[in-house]
Write an enzyme that holds these catalytic residues in place. Structure first.
Site, PDB file in Angstrom:
ATOM      1  N   ASP A 248       0.853  -1.190   0.000  1.00 46.22           N
ATOM      2  CA  ASP A 248       0.000   0.000   0.000  1.00 46.22           C
ATOM      3  C   ASP A 248       0.884   1.233   0.000  1.00 46.22           C
ATOM      4  OD1 ASP A 248      -2.450  -1.361   0.018  1.00 46.22           O
ATOM      5  OD2 ASP A 248      -2.514  -1.461   2.200  1.00 46.22           O
TER       6      ASP A 248
ATOM      7  N   ASP B  39      -6.871  -1.494  -4.704  1.00 44.18           N
ATOM      8  CA  ASP B  39      -7.985  -1.260  -3.785  1.00 44.18           C
ATOM      9  C   ASP B  39      -9.020  -0.318  -4.401  1.00 44.18           C
ATOM     10  OD1 ASP B  39      -6.589  -2.803  -1.927  1.00 44.18           O
ATOM     11  OD2 ASP B  39      -5.753  -1.067  -0.894  1.00 44.18           O
TER      12      ASP B  39
END
Length: 157
Positions: free
Chosen positions: A111, A128
């Site tokens: 991330d 995401d």
């Protein structure tokens, strides 16, 4: 059906490759950047959304692969579902499989988007965002279909 499948595969490959290249940059080339509202900072997520189920860290990738397999079997048996939802399905598979590959490659999902202006938000990645867009498209299509069915029912009455 063939045209939709080709579009879905092309979309899947493009998103998957872009997502993996960007994640490689953050994981291996130190692409971190601090900004006043949002920063690009490498973080590993060992769970799912908001690090839930991180206690399943080592088994989560296998559970997720099993879910992908079950979804694929369902789609093979229900080709009409794929016909109707081929775009969001391609997005879901691209984002989902890219995040699963991260678990095998890096030990957790890579991330890097970190919003921190006004409030601190979870760190997330392109995959995401793509998964959320796919879910929004599915919900939108369901609402449209429900309204059309309701109109047809009223006309018949």
């Amino acid at each position: 059906m063939k045209k939709k499948f080709i579009i879905a595969i092309t979309l899947f490959i493009a998103i998957f490759i872009i997502d993996q290249v960007v994640k490689y940059g953050f994981a291996n080339l130190a692409w971190d950047v601090d900004g006043p509202y949002m920063s690009l900072k490498l973080a590993y997520n060992y769970g799912v959304a908001f690090s839930m189920f991180s206690f399943l860290e080592h088994n989560l990738k296998y559970i997720q692969l099993l879910l992908i397999l079950i979804g694929t079997i369902y789609l093979l048996k229900n080709k009409d579902v794929f016909e109707e939802y081929y775009l969001p399905i391609a997005l879901l598979y691209a984002g989902g499989l890219s995040n699963i590959l991260d678990r095998f490659t890096y030990g957790g999902v890579v991330d890097y988007f970190y919003w921190h202006y006004g409030f601190k938000f979870a760190i997330f990645n392109i995959a995401d965002v793509i998964i959320n867009i796919a879910v929004a498209l599915i919900i939108y299509k369901q609402i449209v279909q429900m309204r059309e069915d309701k109109k047809k029912k009223q006309i018949k009455s």
